[in-house]
Motif scaffolding. Structure first.
Motif, PDB file in Angstrom:
ATOM      1  N   SER A   1      -9.856  -2.354   7.246  1.00  0.00           N
ATOM      2  CA  SER A   1      -9.408  -1.438   6.376  1.00  0.00           C
ATOM      3  C   SER A   1      -9.267   0.079   6.803  1.00  0.00           C
ATOM      4  O   SER A   1      -9.290   0.949   5.910  1.00  0.00           O
ATOM      5  CB  SER A   1      -9.844  -1.660   4.906  1.00  0.00           C
ATOM      6  OG  SER A   1     -11.276  -1.357   4.953  1.00  0.00           O
TER       7      SER A   1
ATOM      8  N   THR B   1     -13.113  -1.910  -3.456  1.00  0.00           N
ATOM      9  CA  THR B   1     -11.997  -2.715  -2.856  1.00  0.00           C
ATOM     10  C   THR B   1     -12.630  -3.551  -1.626  1.00  0.00           C
ATOM     11  O   THR B   1     -13.682  -3.548  -1.264  1.00  0.00           O
ATOM     12  CB  THR B   1     -10.740  -1.639  -2.372  1.00  0.00           C
ATOM     13  OG1 THR B   1     -11.334  -0.894  -1.366  1.00  0.00           O
ATOM     14  CG2 THR B   1     -10.117  -1.457  -3.433  1.00  0.00           C
ATOM     15  N   ASP B   2     -11.692  -4.324  -1.057  1.00  0.00           N
ATOM     16  CA  ASP B   2     -11.958  -5.285   0.058  1.00  0.00           C
ATOM     17  C   ASP B   2     -12.679  -4.461   1.085  1.00  0.00           C
ATOM     18  O   ASP B   2     -12.001  -3.637   1.778  1.00  0.00           O
ATOM     19  CB  ASP B   2     -10.739  -5.996   0.440  1.00  0.00           C
ATOM     20  CG  ASP B   2     -11.019  -6.958   1.409  1.00  0.00           C
ATOM     21  OD1 ASP B   2     -11.782  -7.407   1.872  1.00  0.00           O
ATOM     22  OD2 ASP B   2      -9.726  -7.162   2.061  1.00  0.00           O
TER      23      ASP B   2
ATOM     24  N   ARG C   1       0.724  -1.221   0.173  1.00  0.00           N
ATOM     25  CA  ARG C   1       0.154  -0.027  -0.100  1.00  0.00           C
ATOM     26  C   ARG C   1       0.907   1.090  -0.085  1.00  0.00           C
ATOM     27  O   ARG C   1       0.361   2.407  -0.260  1.00  0.00           O
ATOM     28  CB  ARG C   1      -0.761   0.126   1.123  1.00  0.00           C
ATOM     29  CG  ARG C   1      -2.021  -1.051   1.156  1.00  0.00           C
ATOM     30  CD  ARG C   1      -3.160  -0.431   2.104  1.00  0.00           C
ATOM     31  NE  ARG C   1      -2.748  -0.122   3.400  1.00  0.00           N
ATOM     32  CZ  ARG C   1      -2.507  -0.824   4.417  1.00  0.00           C
ATOM     33  NH1 ARG C   1      -2.810  -2.111   4.431  1.00  0.00           N
ATOM     34  NH2 ARG C   1      -2.113  -0.413   5.703  1.00  0.00           N
TER      35      ARG C   1
ATOM     36  N   GLN D   1      -2.616  -8.862  -3.713  1.00  0.00           N
ATOM     37  CA  GLN D   1      -2.944  -7.227  -3.049  1.00  0.00           C
ATOM     38  C   GLN D   1      -3.687  -6.569  -4.098  1.00  0.00           C
ATOM     39  O   GLN D   1      -4.418  -5.868  -3.679  1.00  0.00           O
ATOM     40  CB  GLN D   1      -1.395  -6.743  -2.720  1.00  0.00           C
ATOM     41  CG  GLN D   1      -0.865  -7.624  -1.486  1.00  0.00           C
ATOM     42  CD  GLN D   1      -1.262  -7.303  -0.302  1.00  0.00           C
ATOM     43  OE1 GLN D   1      -2.385  -6.585   0.052  1.00  0.00           O
ATOM     44  NE2 GLN D   1      -0.944  -8.043   0.696  1.00  0.00           N
TER      45      GLN D   1
ATOM     46  N   TRP E   1     -13.299  -5.433  -7.088  1.00  0.00           N
ATOM     47  CA  TRP E   1     -13.644  -4.573  -8.167  1.00  0.00           C
ATOM     48  C   TRP E   1     -14.894  -4.700  -8.802  1.00  0.00           C
ATOM     49  O   TRP E   1     -14.786  -4.319 -10.204  1.00  0.00           O
ATOM     50  CB  TRP E   1     -12.377  -5.161  -9.043  1.00  0.00           C
ATOM     51  CG  TRP E   1     -11.170  -4.895  -8.549  1.00  0.00           C
ATOM     52  CD1 TRP E   1     -10.267  -5.931  -8.343  1.00  0.00           C
ATOM     53  CD2 TRP E   1     -10.254  -3.657  -7.942  1.00  0.00           C
ATOM     54  NE1 TRP E   1      -8.981  -5.346  -7.901  1.00  0.00           N
ATOM     55  CE2 TRP E   1      -8.980  -3.884  -7.683  1.00  0.00           C
ATOM     56  CE3 TRP E   1     -10.886  -2.364  -7.884  1.00  0.00           C
ATOM     57  CZ2 TRP E   1      -8.098  -3.193  -7.151  1.00  0.00           C
ATOM     58  CZ3 TRP E   1     -10.026  -1.383  -7.421  1.00  0.00           C
ATOM     59  CH2 TRP E   1      -8.658  -1.667  -7.036  1.00  0.00           C
TER      60      TRP E   1
ATOM     61  N   LEU F   1     -11.951   4.488  -3.621  1.00  0.00           N
ATOM     62  CA  LEU F   1     -11.483   3.072  -3.941  1.00  0.00           C
ATOM     63  C   LEU F   1     -12.435   2.076  -3.107  1.00  0.00           C
ATOM     64  O   LEU F   1     -12.554   1.052  -3.188  1.00  0.00           O
ATOM     65  CB  LEU F   1     -10.099   2.680  -3.464  1.00  0.00           C
ATOM     66  CG  LEU F   1      -9.300   3.477  -4.521  1.00  0.00           C
ATOM     67  CD1 LEU F   1      -7.780   3.456  -4.027  1.00  0.00           C
ATOM     68  CD2 LEU F   1      -9.193   2.409  -5.939  1.00  0.00           C
TER      69      LEU F   1
ATOM     70  N   HIS G   1      -9.770  -8.067  -3.795  1.00  0.00           N
ATOM     71  CA  HIS G   1     -10.829  -7.120  -3.990  1.00  0.00           C
ATOM     72  C   HIS G   1     -11.875  -7.487  -5.042  1.00  0.00           C
ATOM     73  O   HIS G   1     -11.393  -7.971  -5.831  1.00  0.00           O
ATOM     74  CB  HIS G   1      -9.957  -5.657  -4.529  1.00  0.00           C
ATOM     75  CG  HIS G   1      -8.870  -5.193  -3.772  1.00  0.00           C
ATOM     76  ND1 HIS G   1      -9.241  -4.627  -2.310  1.00  0.00           N
ATOM     77  CD2 HIS G   1      -7.729  -5.218  -3.842  1.00  0.00           C
ATOM     78  CE1 HIS G   1      -8.017  -4.382  -1.931  1.00  0.00           C
ATOM     79  NE2 HIS G   1      -7.043  -4.812  -2.752  1.00  0.00           N
TER      80      HIS G   1
END
Length: 613
Positions: free
Chosen positions: A300, A294-295, A167, A223, A230, A290, A228
């Motif tokens: 997060s 994303t996940d 990241r 990663q 998406w 995002l 994810h």
């Protein structure tokens, strides 16, 4: 001078108190499952790993080498970094906004929950935050004048970031965008000393790139692609609710004011003001955007921290222009938020307190039950032949048991959870993915709590395919069964025959947290593939209170289509208990499931409320 002295005294008092509290929590809090895996990686030193670059594992190894195999020892390097960050933020703010604002920025870094708790856990976000602050400081200095010292600091920050997490690429991109939006930044980027620093930072990615080149880009794919969805998901809007709570509302308002100021033009010191605002704004907005793609299954909420640290540098200037009552409210809210975060960690570290969260969505399962499990494993191994080994059901169990037993080489069954967290490739490189062969007795440790209930029977059948029929297990139950482990003694030679699984059950009546007075009917179903159940016993607060009538017709095979219990469809049970004998308050309703193979398995309990009479 009085204002500076007061701000400095407050900072020193807060730093001393908060650092002491973090040390106490870090010494008591069981290892989070990711921390345990980083410990395992540290025991297999390498330049990079499947889930991360190498720095987190190296720091974990350094801690236990210095202080021994203790949770506090592993966390010490991370605690040291977390303790240093407020000083670094204070120094940056002092350089550009004066001493009073500098000490205040350091104090706010201590009080903001996301940064104030940093270092309690041995996770990669800690060195990544350090890298972000070093790069932020270097960038602000280079905007004024390019010199060797600032370029070296930039190179150091880029190196630490590259060795911390994938990241950090986002931090680099955000920094470039901020610099390109500033005339001083574009001028700075034309200096060759800056490009030398950037080149050093690029070289720090080589170990990770090399690992991916040798392993079919497994880490990069995980990663960037596999973890994810998406695909657009409305859950990204939770960012607008969660983040103001995590940084506290008034502090959040002040940071957004700094971010908005970054869009305004100006000269002199205003360039640094805009730089801090742009870094924070671009980072936060990008992560918010995002978040819709994303996940969201794994944690997060900490991702915006590097951007928040940039904004905190200038926040005191904003706060000092607000009314006194609003400033004080902001400080007290930040302190309250940090206290609540510490209370959660303290609750997770105390078994008696953690038990109170059993059944709640905030139950800290990943911290729970590892020491009792290790004790049970040692007891079972003591009764098995010499040379018996532990076989874990997934990477979480393998890593946590590894830390408790001082064995970083516990084999692990193939499990979707290993893939979901990007650990399968690394376990394979270590030769720790069990291939089904065995030349010695094994103690298999399964963690049904890690599996969605609707997928649990299929998982049990997959385990049968890997190791054969399962003998009667020893159940290790924690916090009313909300963290539960099953221990199986497997012989050296694989047993033959139909798949025998652990028992499964469900209580239809009463519902969890039901209020009960007088006679209470308990109904549900239970089965055990391969052999079936002999009887079902009803428990209240761990004590038997009724023998259920078992064998009522209850066809559940429409849902559990693969079930092979020979007694289908006669797997329903009924019982009646007298709640008049129970004291008013909360109680726990459970089951003992007796298999026809001699097994006795306790089922997770559910709360039951007896009203005052």
């Amino acid at each position: 001078m009085q204002g500076e002295q007061r701000a400095r005294t407050i900072f020193l008092l807060l730093w001393t108190l908060i650092t002491a509290v973090k040390l106490v929590i870090a010494a008591r809090l069981p290892l989070f499952v990711d921390e345990a895996f980083y410990w395992q990686e540290g025991q297999h030193l390498a330049a990079a790993y499947s889930d991360l670059p190498g720095l987190t594992a190296w720091l974990s190894r350094l801690g236990v080498e210095i202080g021994g195999a203790h949770v506090l020892a592993q966390r010490l390097p991370f605690l040291a970094i977390g303790a240093a960050l407020p000083w670094l933020v204070s120094r940056i703010a002092t350089r550009w906004f004066g001493a009073v604002a500098g000490w205040q920025a350091g104090s706010l870094t201590l009080l903001m929950p996301l940064s104030g708790t940093l270092g309690i856990l041995a996770v990669p976000d800690v060195p990544m935050a350090l890298a972000a602050v070093l790069c932020l400081d270097a960038g602000a200095r280079l905007l004024r004048t390019v010199d060797a010292a600032a370029a070296v600091k930039l190179a150091l920050g880029l190196m630490i970031g590259a060795l911390s997490h994938y990241r950090f690429i986002g931090v680099i991109v955000v920094g470039f965008i901020a610099l390109l939006l500033l005339p001083q930044g574009r001028r700075m980027l034309r200096d060759p000393r800056v490009w030398v620093a950037l080149a050093v930072g690029v070289l720090a990615w080589l170990p990770l790139l090399s690992w991916n080149a040798d392993n079919h880009d497994a880490g990069l794919k995980f990663q960037v692609v596999e973890r994810h969805p998406w695909a657009f998901q409305w859950s990204g809007l939770w960012f607008l609710v969660i983040q103001p709570m995590l940084v506290t509302p008034i502090l959040c308002m002040a940071m957004w004011k700094v971010a908005l100021a970054g869009t305004r033009s100006g000269g002199g010191a205003r360039a640094q003001w805009r730089y801090f605002g742009l870094v924070g704004a671009v980072s936060t907005v990008a992560i918010f955007a995002l978040g819709f793609f994303t996940d969201v299954e794994r944690i997060s909420f900490h991702w915006p921290l590097p951007g928040y640290l940039a904004l905190l540098v200038a926040v005191p200037v904003v706060l000092n222009g607000w009314p006194r009552w609003l400033r004080r409210t902001g400080w007290w809210l930040a302190g309250t938020g940090l206290a609540l975060a510490f209370c959660y960690y303290l609750m997770a570290s105390a078994p008696a307190l953690r038990e109170q969260l059993a059944g709640d969505k905030y139950y800290p399962r990943n911290f729970a039950g590892w020491q009792p499990l290790a004790t049970a494993v040692r007891e079972e191994l003591a009764t098995m032949p010499a040379g018996s080994r532990v076989l874990a059901g997934n990477f979480k169990v393998g890593a946590e048991l590894g830390f408790q037993l001082r064995d970083p080489s516990i084999q692990v069954l193939r499990h979707p959870l290993n893939d979901k967290h990007g650990r399968s490739a690394q376990l394979g490189l270590w030769g720790l993915l069990h291939d089904g062969r065995r030349d010695a007795p094994l103690l298999l440790v399964l963690s049904p709590s890690d599996q969605r209930y609707r997928d649990l029977l299929a998982r049990y059948h997959a385990v049968c395919a890997q190791v054969g029929p399962l003998p009667p297990p020893r159940v290790v139950s924690n916090d009313h069964g909300y963290q539960r482990f099953l221990l199986f003694k497997l012989p050296a030679e694989r047993a033959q025959g139909p798949c025998v699984t652990p028992a499964m059950a469900w209580i239809d009546t009463p519902l969890p947290d039901a209020r009960a007075a007088g006679m209470l009917d308990v109904r549900g179903w239970a089965f055990k593939d391969g052999v079936g159940l002999a009887r079902v016993e009803v428990l209240v607060d761990g004590r038997p209170v009724a023998e259920a009538a078992y064998g009522r017709s209850y066809d559940i095979t429409r849902f559990w289509a693969i079930s092979s219990d020979p007694q289908h469809p006669n797997v329903g049970f009924d019982a009646r208990i007298d709640t008049a004998a129970l004291a008013p308050g909360r109680h726990w309703l459970g089951l003992n499931l007796y298999g026809r193979d001699g097994s006795v398995e306790s089922w997770p309990e559910q709360p039951l409320v007896v009203p005052a009479r």
